[in-house]
Structures are given as structure tokens and as C-alpha cells.
Write a protein that holds these residues in place. Structure first.
Motif, PDB file in Angstrom:
ATOM      1  N   SER A  69       0.804  -1.226   0.000  1.00  0.00           N
ATOM      2  CA  SER A  69       0.000   0.000   0.000  1.00  0.00           C
ATOM      3  C   SER A  69       0.837   1.275   0.000  1.00  0.00           C
ATOM      4  N   GLY A  70       2.173   1.133  -0.108  1.00  0.00           N
ATOM      5  CA  GLY A  70       3.013   2.329  -0.128  1.00  0.00           C
ATOM      6  C   GLY A  70       4.368   2.094   0.531  1.00  0.00           C
ATOM      7  N   TYR A  71       4.584   2.779   1.663  1.00  0.00           N
ATOM      8  CA  TYR A  71       5.885   2.714   2.350  1.00  0.00           C
ATOM      9  C   TYR A  71       5.677   2.718   3.856  1.00  0.00           C
ATOM     10  N   GLN A  72       6.682   2.269   4.557  1.00  0.00           N
ATOM     11  CA  GLN A  72       6.649   2.377   6.013  1.00  0.00           C
ATOM     12  C   GLN A  72       8.064   2.405   6.556  1.00  0.00           C
ATOM     13  N   PHE A  73       8.207   2.986   7.748  1.00  0.00           N
ATOM     14  CA  PHE A  73       9.486   2.877   8.449  1.00  0.00           C
ATOM     15  C   PHE A  73       9.222   2.666   9.932  1.00  0.00           C
ATOM     16  N   GLN A  74      10.166   1.968  10.564  1.00  0.00           N
ATOM     17  CA  GLN A  74      10.071   1.703  11.995  1.00  0.00           C
ATOM     18  C   GLN A  74      11.236   2.347  12.707  1.00  0.00           C
ATOM     19  N   ALA A  75      10.940   3.112  13.744  1.00  0.00           N
ATOM     20  CA  ALA A  75      11.935   3.703  14.636  1.00  0.00           C
ATOM     21  C   ALA A  75      11.555   3.266  16.046  1.00  0.00           C
ATOM     22  N   ASN A  76      12.506   2.647  16.759  1.00  0.00           N
ATOM     23  CA  ASN A  76      12.187   1.998  18.037  1.00  0.00           C
ATOM     24  C   ASN A  76      11.103   0.956  17.792  1.00  0.00           C
ATOM     25  N   LYS A  77       9.977   1.026  18.487  1.00  0.00           N
ATOM     26  CA  LYS A  77       8.931   0.017  18.275  1.00  0.00           C
ATOM     27  C   LYS A  77       7.789   0.528  17.398  1.00  0.00           C
ATOM     28  N   ARG A  78       7.833   1.814  17.080  1.00  0.00           N
ATOM     29  CA  ARG A  78       6.701   2.420  16.366  1.00  0.00           C
ATOM     30  C   ARG A  78       6.868   2.316  14.860  1.00  0.00           C
ATOM     31  N   ILE A  79       5.809   1.911  14.172  1.00  0.00           N
ATOM     32  CA  ILE A  79       5.806   1.802  12.708  1.00  0.00           C
ATOM     33  C   ILE A  79       4.967   2.949  12.134  1.00  0.00           C
ATOM     34  N   HIS A  80       5.551   3.656  11.172  1.00  0.00           N
ATOM     35  CA  HIS A  80       4.877   4.776  10.508  1.00  0.00           C
ATOM     36  C   HIS A  80       4.585   4.356   9.064  1.00  0.00           C
ATOM     37  N   SER A  81       3.342   4.478   8.635  1.00  0.00           N
ATOM     38  CA  SER A  81       2.951   4.060   7.285  1.00  0.00           C
ATOM     39  C   SER A  81       2.549   5.258   6.432  1.00  0.00           C
ATOM     40  N   PHE A  82       2.846   5.160   5.124  1.00  0.00           N
ATOM     41  CA  PHE A  82       2.592   6.271   4.181  1.00  0.00           C
ATOM     42  C   PHE A  82       2.152   5.715   2.836  1.00  0.00           C
ATOM     43  N   LYS A  83       1.349   6.507   2.148  1.00  0.00           N
ATOM     44  CA  LYS A  83       0.913   6.093   0.810  1.00  0.00           C
ATOM     45  C   LYS A  83       1.900   6.509  -0.257  1.00  0.00           C
ATOM     46  N   ASN A  84       2.660   7.589  -0.009  1.00  0.00           N
ATOM     47  CA  ASN A  84       3.622   8.016  -1.029  1.00  0.00           C
ATOM     48  C   ASN A  84       5.002   8.263  -0.417  1.00  0.00           C
ATOM     49  N   TYR A  85       5.987   8.203  -1.269  1.00  0.00           N
ATOM     50  CA  TYR A  85       7.384   8.280  -0.841  1.00  0.00           C
ATOM     51  C   TYR A  85       7.736   9.639  -0.244  1.00  0.00           C
ATOM     52  N   ASP A  86       7.274  10.708  -0.877  1.00  0.00           N
ATOM     53  CA  ASP A  86       7.646  12.051  -0.417  1.00  0.00           C
ATOM     54  C   ASP A  86       7.229  12.302   1.032  1.00  0.00           C
ATOM     55  N   ASP A  87       6.021  11.861   1.387  1.00  0.00           N
ATOM     56  CA  ASP A  87       5.549  12.050   2.765  1.00  0.00           C
ATOM     57  C   ASP A  87       6.410  11.259   3.745  1.00  0.00           C
ATOM     58  N   MET A  88       6.765  10.028   3.341  1.00  0.00           N
ATOM     59  CA  MET A  88       7.599   9.221   4.226  1.00  0.00           C
ATOM     60  C   MET A  88       8.973   9.854   4.407  1.00  0.00           C
ATOM     61  N   TYR A  89       9.564  10.317   3.315  1.00  0.00           N
ATOM     62  CA  TYR A  89      10.907  10.879   3.416  1.00  0.00           C
ATOM     63  C   TYR A  89      10.925  12.108   4.318  1.00  0.00           C
ATOM     64  N   ARG A  90       9.896  12.938   4.210  1.00  0.00           N
ATOM     65  CA  ARG A  90       9.819  14.114   5.087  1.00  0.00           C
ATOM     66  C   ARG A  90       9.763  13.689   6.555  1.00  0.00           C
ATOM     67  N   SER A  91       9.013  12.631   6.818  1.00  0.00           N
ATOM     68  CA  SER A  91       8.891  12.153   8.192  1.00  0.00           C
ATOM     69  C   SER A  91      10.212  11.558   8.695  1.00  0.00           C
TER      70      SER A  91
END
Length: 248
Positions: A69-91
Motif C-alpha cells: 500500500s506504499g511505504y513504512q518505516f520503523q523507529a524503536n517500536k513504532r511503525i509509521h505508514s505512508f501512501k507516497n514516498y515524499d511524505d515518508m521521506y519528510r517524516s
């Protein structure tokens, strides 16, 4: 009292490994992180790790993935999900605190009781002026964590116990890891004179191929207090003391 030289830049240490014809095959593709390089390695490998160029204890490390469904990254135990790359990269940038970062091909770690593990290979410049791997021990990540560091909640487990779940030739695998440590020690000392001890963080993939995730030039010897052979910790500390006395 002088200590073994410490090299803080993960990028410089990785570059030293890549210059060695033997070791370069064991280093996951690693580049400086920017918007284009992260996108390129994600497209190539589906999963990567991003880590600060200068840092320790696994602090700041993030696992980044492409998903259905897009992209995600995990920092510590929390997973952040995004539909597009630009939003994820900013985060991701918000999480880097303006530090320089690397992006590295993701290695899917083997697991012990459902938790990821890697191995710490301690290699020291011995009194006979040759590099010697003095200990290998396993580090199992805390539940739902992506880093195995003891200081980040990881558990110390013997390498024999971890490897026994995947191979009948545990001793052979440990010997090959010992040789890898010796070769890495030589490469580090060649690139950075004054380095007398290294701790290799080694991941094994599903085919038991070793990958050097990182080289530490100021590794914590005290995790080897938990090694079942008490002589291992004693030797590590004896060698460390000899360097200090020689260079005092």
C-alpha cells in the motif's frame, strides 16, 4: 593512558572495508542517504536500514520498507505508514535531527524464539602483534525492536546456541567468522593506524552468509562477561590491558 584509536564515522569504516577485495563481498551496499539514494535502494532491495553516520547503541536506526500500500518505516517500536514516498521521506528527516545518515541494503536477520539476532565478533591485536578473534557472542533483539544492541534492550545469548538452530557445523561457522574478524582488524588498522580492537556486528542471512553491518572501534568488552567460557572474558580484558600499558 592511551587507548586504542576510535573511529566514529560509519562511512569511513565502511569505505575501508570496501577497499579490501575479500571483505567487500561481505558488506551490504551502503551509500550516503538523500532523497534519491533512499528511493533507489528501496526500489532495488524492498527493505533497507538507515543509520546515523556517527552514533552508537543502535540509537537513531530505522528500518524502511516498500509495502503493497506504499511505504513504512520503523523507529524503536513504532511503525509509521505512508501512501507516497515524499511524505515518508519528510517524516524520516524529522527523525534524523539534521544528522548525516547512511542507507544500507536490508538483511533479513535470522531469528531466535521469534526475535531477530546478530553476532558480535570481538577481534584484538594480540601481544604477538597479530590480529586474533578473542570472542563471538550473540545478541537477540528485544520484542518488536529492530536493533539487537544490549544497551537498547537486547539479550546476550551464546553464538553456539543461536547457530545450532540453523546448522550442524557450528564450529565451522564460528571459525569462518573468526577469520572474517581477523581480516577486518587488519583492514581497519591499515586504514586507521592506532586501532587495536574492533567489534564486528555480523548478520547471517537465510543461507547463513555473513554480512558485516558495522565495525565498532570501541566495542563494549563487558557483554563477554556473559560468555559461558570465563577464559574468553579474561583474555579479552588481558589483551585490552596490554595495549594500554604498552602505549601509556
Amino acid at each position: 593512558m592511551k587507548m586504542s584509536r576510535r573511529v566514529s564515522s560509519k562511512w569511513k569504516k565502511t569505505a575501508a572495508l570496501l577497499k579490501d577485495n575479500v571483505l567487500s563481498d561481505f558488506v551490504p551496499e551502503t551509500v550516503g542517504m538523500n532523497k534519491a539514494s533512499l528511493r533507489a535502494l528501496l526500489k532495488k532491495y524492498e527493505m533497507v536500514y538507515v543509520k546515523p553516520v556517527v552514533g552508537s547503541f543502535g540509537i537513531g536506526v530505522m528500518r524502511v520498507e516498500r509495502t503493497k500500500s506504499g511505504y513504512q518505516f520503523q523507529a524503536n517500536k513504532r511503525i509509521h505508514s505512508f501512501k507516497n514516498y515524499d511524505d515518508m521521506y519528510r517524516s524520516i528527516l524529522k527523525n534524523t535531527n539534521k544528522k548525516s545518515y547512511l542507507v544500507q541494503k536490508g538483511i533479513h536477520l535470522l531469528k531466535h524464539n521469534g526475535r531477530s539476532f546478530d553476532l558480535r565478533v570481538m577481534t584484538q591485536f594480540a601481544p604477538d602483534r597479530r590480529w586474533e578473534t578473542t570472542g563471538i557472542i550473540g545478541r537477540v533483539a528485544a520484542k518488536n525492536k529492530i536493533v539487537t544492541n544490549f544497551h537498547s534492550g537486547g539479550t546476550i545469548v551464546t553464538a553456539n546456541r543461536l547457530l545450532a538452530g540453523y546448522t550442524t557445523d557450528v564450529e565451522g561457522k564460528l571459525k569462518s567468522l573468526s577469520r572474517l574478524g581477523v581480516n577486518a582488524g587488519k583492514a581497519m588498522q591499515k586504514a586507521f593506524p592506532g586501532v587495536y580492537v574492533i567489534g564486528l556486528d555480523v548478520a547471517l542471512d537465510q543461507s547463513l552468509r555473513p554480512w558485516i553491518l558495522e565495525v565498532n572501534t570501541s566495542p563494549d568488552p563487558y557483554i563477554f562477561r556473559r560468555h559461558p567460557k570465563k577464559s574468553v572474558f579474561r583474555k579479552i580484558m588481558r589483551y585490552a590491558k596490554l595495549y594500554s600499558e604498552k602505549r601509556a
